[in-house]
Design a protein around this motif. Structure first.
Motif, PDB file in Angstrom:
ATOM      1  N   ALA A   1       0.847  -1.192   0.000  1.00  0.00           N
ATOM      2  CA  ALA A   1       0.000   0.000   0.000  1.00  0.00           C
ATOM      3  C   ALA A   1       0.879   1.237   0.000  1.00  0.00           C
ATOM      4  CB  ALA A   1      -0.898  -0.001   1.216  1.00  0.00           C
ATOM      5  N   ILE A   2       0.436   2.236  -0.706  1.00  0.00           N
ATOM      6  CA  ILE A   2       1.176   3.492  -0.747  1.00  0.00           C
ATOM      7  C   ILE A   2       0.660   4.433   0.331  1.00  0.00           C
ATOM      8  CG2 ILE A   2       1.741   5.518  -2.118  1.00  0.00           C
ATOM      9  CD1 ILE A   2       1.184   3.837  -4.588  1.00  0.00           C
ATOM     10  N   MET A   3      -0.669   4.557   0.420  1.00  0.00           N
ATOM     11  CA  MET A   3      -1.234   5.508   1.364  1.00  0.00           C
ATOM     12  C   MET A   3      -2.579   5.018   1.898  1.00  0.00           C
ATOM     13  SD  MET A   3      -2.174   9.539   0.881  1.00  0.00           S
ATOM     14  CE  MET A   3      -0.487  10.099   0.819  1.00  0.00           C
ATOM     15  N   TYR A   4      -2.819   5.354   3.162  1.00  0.00           N
ATOM     16  CA  TYR A   4      -4.078   5.057   3.853  1.00  0.00           C
ATOM     17  C   TYR A   4      -4.545   6.359   4.479  1.00  0.00           C
ATOM     18  CZ  TYR A   4      -6.996   3.376   7.749  1.00  0.00           C
ATOM     19  OH  TYR A   4      -8.010   3.168   8.648  1.00  0.00           O
ATOM     20  N   VAL A   5      -5.813   6.725   4.265  1.00  0.00           N
ATOM     21  CA  VAL A   5      -6.379   7.931   4.860  1.00  0.00           C
ATOM     22  C   VAL A   5      -7.726   7.569   5.473  1.00  0.00           C
ATOM     23  CG1 VAL A   5      -7.243  10.264   4.441  1.00  0.00           C
ATOM     24  CG2 VAL A   5      -5.255   9.437   3.181  1.00  0.00           C
ATOM     25  N   LYS A   6      -7.922   8.000   6.720  1.00  0.00           N
ATOM     26  CA  LYS A   6      -9.207   7.769   7.394  1.00  0.00           C
ATOM     27  C   LYS A   6      -9.748   9.108   7.875  1.00  0.00           C
ATOM     28  CE  LYS A   6     -11.594   5.342  11.050  1.00  0.00           C
ATOM     29  NZ  LYS A   6     -11.544   4.326  12.076  1.00  0.00           N
ATOM     30  N   ASN A   7     -11.013   9.365   7.569  1.00  0.00           N
ATOM     31  CA  ASN A   7     -11.709  10.548   8.070  1.00  0.00           C
ATOM     32  C   ASN A   7     -12.093  10.253   9.513  1.00  0.00           C
ATOM     33  OD1 ASN A   7     -13.322  12.727   8.614  1.00  0.00           O
ATOM     34  ND2 ASN A   7     -14.894  12.228   7.106  1.00  0.00           N
ATOM     35  N   THR A   8     -11.425  10.893  10.467  1.00  0.00           N
ATOM     36  CA  THR A   8     -11.692  10.616  11.886  1.00  0.00           C
ATOM     37  C   THR A   8     -12.768  11.513  12.474  1.00  0.00           C
ATOM     38  OG1 THR A   8      -9.850  12.055  12.523  1.00  0.00           O
ATOM     39  CG2 THR A   8      -9.389   9.674  12.312  1.00  0.00           C
ATOM     40  N   SER A   9     -13.316  12.402  11.672  1.00  0.00           N
ATOM     41  CA  SER A   9     -14.397  13.260  12.149  1.00  0.00           C
ATOM     42  C   SER A   9     -15.651  12.421  12.378  1.00  0.00           C
ATOM     43  CB  SER A   9     -14.704  14.358  11.127  1.00  0.00           C
ATOM     44  OG  SER A   9     -15.860  15.082  11.523  1.00  0.00           O
ATOM     45  N   THR A  10     -16.420  12.798  13.377  1.00  0.00           N
ATOM     46  CA  THR A  10     -17.695  12.121  13.626  1.00  0.00           C
ATOM     47  C   THR A  10     -18.860  12.876  12.995  1.00  0.00           C
ATOM     48  OG1 THR A  10     -17.920  13.263  15.741  1.00  0.00           O
ATOM     49  CG2 THR A  10     -16.899  11.066  15.767  1.00  0.00           C
ATOM     50  N   THR A  11     -18.577  14.072  12.426  1.00  0.00           N
ATOM     51  CA  THR A  11     -19.663  14.878  11.867  1.00  0.00           C
ATOM     52  C   THR A  11     -19.400  15.382  10.443  1.00  0.00           C
ATOM     53  OG1 THR A  11     -18.733  16.885  12.838  1.00  0.00           O
ATOM     54  CG2 THR A  11     -20.392  15.696  14.133  1.00  0.00           C
ATOM     55  N   LYS A  12     -18.146  15.494  10.030  1.00  0.00           N
ATOM     56  CA  LYS A  12     -17.817  16.090   8.734  1.00  0.00           C
ATOM     57  C   LYS A  12     -17.524  15.033   7.675  1.00  0.00           C
ATOM     58  CE  LYS A  12     -15.739  20.243  10.689  1.00  0.00           C
ATOM     59  NZ  LYS A  12     -14.496  21.013  10.772  1.00  0.00           N
ATOM     60  N   ARG A  13     -17.823  15.389   6.428  1.00  0.00           N
ATOM     61  CA  ARG A  13     -17.451  14.549   5.288  1.00  0.00           C
ATOM     62  C   ARG A  13     -16.118  15.038   4.735  1.00  0.00           C
ATOM     63  NH1 ARG A  13     -22.378  15.287   1.418  1.00  0.00           N
ATOM     64  NH2 ARG A  13     -21.974  17.404   2.104  1.00  0.00           N
ATOM     65  N   MET A  14     -15.322  14.114   4.175  1.00  0.00           N
ATOM     66  CA  MET A  14     -14.059  14.462   3.543  1.00  0.00           C
ATOM     67  C   MET A  14     -14.202  14.249   2.039  1.00  0.00           C
ATOM     68  SD  MET A  14     -10.253  12.804   4.027  1.00  0.00           S
ATOM     69  CE  MET A  14     -10.221  13.162   5.768  1.00  0.00           C
ATOM     70  N   PHE A  15     -13.844  15.261   1.275  1.00  0.00           N
ATOM     71  CA  PHE A  15     -13.951  15.213  -0.180  1.00  0.00           C
ATOM     72  C   PHE A  15     -12.557  15.062  -0.773  1.00  0.00           C
ATOM     73  CE2 PHE A  15     -17.505  17.527   1.478  1.00  0.00           C
ATOM     74  CZ  PHE A  15     -18.581  17.102   0.720  1.00  0.00           C
ATOM     75  N   LEU A  16     -12.388  14.088  -1.675  1.00  0.00           N
ATOM     76  CA  LEU A  16     -11.118  13.915  -2.366  1.00  0.00           C
ATOM     77  C   LEU A  16     -11.242  14.599  -3.712  1.00  0.00           C
ATOM     78  CD1 LEU A  16     -10.358  10.189  -1.526  1.00  0.00           C
ATOM     79  CD2 LEU A  16      -9.848  12.245  -0.205  1.00  0.00           C
ATOM     80  N   GLY A  17     -10.390  15.573  -3.946  1.00  0.00           N
ATOM     81  CA  GLY A  17     -10.544  16.390  -5.130  1.00  0.00           C
ATOM     82  C   GLY A  17      -9.547  16.125  -6.226  1.00  0.00           C
ATOM     83  N   PHE A  18      -8.362  15.652  -5.884  1.00  0.00           N
ATOM     84  CA  PHE A  18      -7.315  15.526  -6.881  1.00  0.00           C
ATOM     85  C   PHE A  18      -6.299  14.497  -6.397  1.00  0.00           C
ATOM     86  CE2 PHE A  18      -3.249  16.883  -8.700  1.00  0.00           C
ATOM     87  CZ  PHE A  18      -3.582  17.035 -10.031  1.00  0.00           C
ATOM     88  N   MET A  19      -5.861  13.637  -7.277  1.00  0.00           N
ATOM     89  CA  MET A  19      -4.857  12.640  -6.935  1.00  0.00           C
ATOM     90  C   MET A  19      -3.853  12.546  -8.084  1.00  0.00           C
ATOM     91  SD  MET A  19      -5.329   8.580  -6.082  1.00  0.00           S
ATOM     92  CE  MET A  19      -6.709   8.921  -5.021  1.00  0.00           C
ATOM     93  N   THR A  20      -2.576  12.599  -7.755  1.00  0.00           N
ATOM     94  CA  THR A  20      -1.521  12.410  -8.747  1.00  0.00           C
ATOM     95  C   THR A  20      -0.676  11.230  -8.302  1.00  0.00           C
ATOM     96  OG1 THR A  20      -1.412  14.785  -9.141  1.00  0.00           O
ATOM     97  CG2 THR A  20       0.438  13.478  -9.914  1.00  0.00           C
TER      98      THR A  20
END
Length: 126
Positions: A1-20
């Motif tokens: 695996a190169i990268m792991y990301v977890k949204n740890t917020s209990t109320t907010k959404r995380m938007f992924l906008g761009f990946m290179t």
């Protein structure tokens, strides 16, 4: 695996906008939703690109290497890279992580050839 990301917020959404992503060797990039962990990884501190604001991203971010692997998750997309090159994906916020959702990006080389792999990810929360 190169990268792991977890949204740890209990109320907010995380938007992924761009990946290179880039690779020196041919292989396959895979994106998985909701993996539970990544092995042999190093913690990252997400950078805030708004230099006038000290807000931090409610996220766990980890980067792995050649011996890293993810546990769990469901593949949601993949793409092939036929040789040394860089690939940019403009998701424009269309990949959305809800509270406590996670995502992983992995790279599987087509051969045993060694080479560098890179990844940049732009995300924000509402």
């Amino acid at each position: 695996a190169i990268m792991y990301v977890k949204n740890t917020s209990t109320t907010k959404r995380m938007f992924l906008g761009f990946m290179t992503v880039g690779s020196e060797v041919p292989g396959k990039f895979l994106i998985s939703k909701n993996p539970t962990s990544i092995s042999n990884s190093t913690a990252l501190t997400p950078a805030n690109l708004n230099f006038t604001d000290a807000t931090t991203l409610d996220a766990t971010a980890e980067v792995g290497g050649a011996t890293s692997d993810t546990t769990g998750g469901t593949e949601i997309m993949h793409w092939m890279q036929g040789g040394p090159s860089v690939f940019a994906s403009h998701y424009r916020g269309s990949i959305i992580l809800g509270p406590n959702d996670s995502i992983a990006v992995e790279f599987a080389p087509f051969s045993a050839a060694a080479g560098e792999v890179s990844l940049d990810l732009l995300a924000w929360t509402d």
